[in-house]
Design a protein around this motif. Structure first.
Motif, short mmCIF file in Angstrom:
data_model
loop_
_atom_site.label_atom_id
_atom_site.label_comp_id
_atom_site.label_asym_id
_atom_site.label_seq_id
_atom_site.Cartn_x
_atom_site.Cartn_y
_atom_site.Cartn_z
N GLY A 186 35.41 40.62 25.71
CA GLY A 186 34.58 41.41 26.60
C GLY A 186 33.61 40.63 27.44
O GLY A 186 32.86 41.21 28.23
N ASN A 187 33.57 39.30 27.30
CA ASN A 187 32.67 38.47 28.10
C ASN A 187 33.22 38.30 29.52
O ASN A 187 34.43 38.17 29.72
N VAL A 188 32.32 38.23 30.49
CA VAL A 188 32.72 38.07 31.88
C VAL A 188 32.98 36.59 32.16
O VAL A 188 32.13 35.74 31.89
N VAL A 189 34.17 36.30 32.70
CA VAL A 189 34.52 34.90 33.01
C VAL A 189 34.73 34.69 34.51
O VAL A 189 34.86 33.55 34.96
N GLY A 190 34.75 35.76 35.29
CA GLY A 190 34.96 35.59 36.72
C GLY A 190 34.91 36.90 37.47
O GLY A 190 34.82 37.98 36.88
N LEU A 191 34.97 36.78 38.79
CA LEU A 191 35.06 37.94 39.68
C LEU A 191 36.28 37.75 40.58
O LEU A 191 36.52 36.64 41.08
N LEU A 192 37.02 38.81 40.75
CA LEU A 192 38.20 38.75 41.62
C LEU A 192 37.93 39.58 42.87
O LEU A 192 37.68 40.77 42.79
N PHE A 193 37.95 38.90 44.02
CA PHE A 193 37.74 39.55 45.30
C PHE A 193 39.08 39.67 46.04
O PHE A 193 40.02 38.92 45.77
N VAL A 194 39.11 40.56 47.00
CA VAL A 194 40.30 40.69 47.83
C VAL A 194 40.56 39.39 48.58
O VAL A 194 41.70 38.93 48.69
N ALA A 195 39.50 38.78 49.08
CA ALA A 195 39.65 37.53 49.84
C ALA A 195 40.17 36.39 48.96
O ALA A 195 41.05 35.63 49.37
#
Length: 348
Positions: free
Chosen positions: A313-322
């Motif tokens: 459940g830890n956040v490892v990244g963000l995924l953007f459309v770009a």
């Protein structure tokens, strides 16, 4: 939907007869088209001129019905044997013939409505068959130079596309590409999307906000961030929600107003990040780092950012459309280079 299924049936039938001899498909298709032209020889003209003559009532309804049938068969033979050359105007012509038939037999020849019915049906059929309702509407506008035709044609094309999707029928282009081994997902190659893991496309240089931090104290951290999305986590790093820059800035403005009143200034500093999450009713989807882009691409319909989580459940990244588009372009370029290198080595 019926036209797409009929064309698909003709393609499969001809391909099953000649699975490897492409030249035989071309020969058979040419012969069949010649027979169709001979049967309907008195009415042969360019698709544009034929549609114009029909909509200006120069043919009897029985002749138009015969034209409609022969046009459907001709398009099926064309796409089955000769490819997509010259497809646009035959589709518009076919739609106009269909609109004329509906106007005569269903609407009982409404006064001064045959042209509108024909052009609207042309936009609907072409827009749904190819999956391009806006392009079909623009073509009708360029033909007529009448801005009043835009709204009915666009509505008809959108409704036709909605009905086709309701019948679970893909556009003919999608069907044809699937036969060629190129399946698309949201306009991109499914094969390329399946080869890319989310962890290869996500960004990792993002700022994390802890849920018990005071909103007034996270200003510096947020101003230094590259991205306007901020994952909120607890003390153990478990993802709790996602806040956007505009919502945080709105709260800063409220706190600035409260700071002008000394009795309320102290209370404004007690507001924590988790209170903003509680007030925010938005539902944010999350994905896993080992997911494939083909599994998550459809989740970008409402927000251009998805938090990427580990199994704990830890956040490892963000995924953007770009960032997803950048990873896709890189993989597509690499695949093309590998293919060309293999072809070159095979030739040598």
């Amino acid at each position: 939907a019926l036209l797409i299924h009929f064309v698909r049936y003709a393609q499969i039938s001809l391909k099953s007869l000649f699975p490897t001899q492409v030249w035989m498909r071309i020969l058979v298709g040419s012969v069949l088209l010649s027979v169709i032209f001979l049967i309907d020889r008195p009415h042969r003209a360019s698709s544009f001129n034929l549609l114009e003559q029909v909509l200006w009532l120069k043919y009897a309804p029985s002749e138009v019905l015969l034209l409609l049938v022969t046009q459907v068969i001709a398009i099926a033979v064309l796409l089955s044997s000769l490819g997509t050359m010259g497809l646009l105007w035959p589709l518009f012509s076919l739609g106009g013939l269909l609109g004329f038939c509906i106007h005569h037999w269903v609407l009982k020849d409404l006064t001064d409505f045959s042209v509108i019915a024909g052009l609207t049906a042309s936009a609907a059929l072409c827009g749904s068959f190819l999956g391009v309702p806006f392009a079909a509407t623009v073509v009708i506008y360029e033909m007529t130079q009448n801005i009043e035709m835009i709204f009915p044609c666009l509505m008809a094309a959108m409704i036709a596309q909605y009905c086709r999707k309701g019948l679970r029928t893909r556009t003919w282009i999608d069907q044809d590409l699937r036969d060629r081994g190129l399946t698309l997902r949201s306009g991109r190659s499914l094969r390329v999307l399946e080869s890319i893991a989310v962890k290869k496309a996500m960004v990792t240089d993002f700022e994390v906000i802890f849920e018990k931090e005071a909103v007034a104290e996270v200003k510096e951290k947020i101003l230094n961030s590259k991205y306007p999305f901020f994952p909120v986590v607890n003390a153990q790093g478990v993802f709790k929600g996602l806040l956007t820059l505009d919502k945080i800035e709105a709260q800063w403005e409220i706190q600035g107003e409260k700071a002008a009143v000394p009795s309320r200034h102290f209370l404004s500093h007690l507001l924590e990040v988790k209170d903003l999450l509680y007030r925010d009713q938005s539902k944010y989807l999350s994905i896993r780092e080992n997911d494939r882009l083909s599994e998550v691409i459809d989740k970008f319909s409402e927000i251009p950012c998805l938090p990427v989580l580990r199994e704990d459940g830890n956040v490892v990244g963000l995924l953007f459309v770009a960032s997803m588009r950048f990873a896709y372009d890189q993989e597509a370029e690499r695949s093309s280079f590998t293919f060309l290198r293999d072809v070159d080595s095979l030739i040598r």
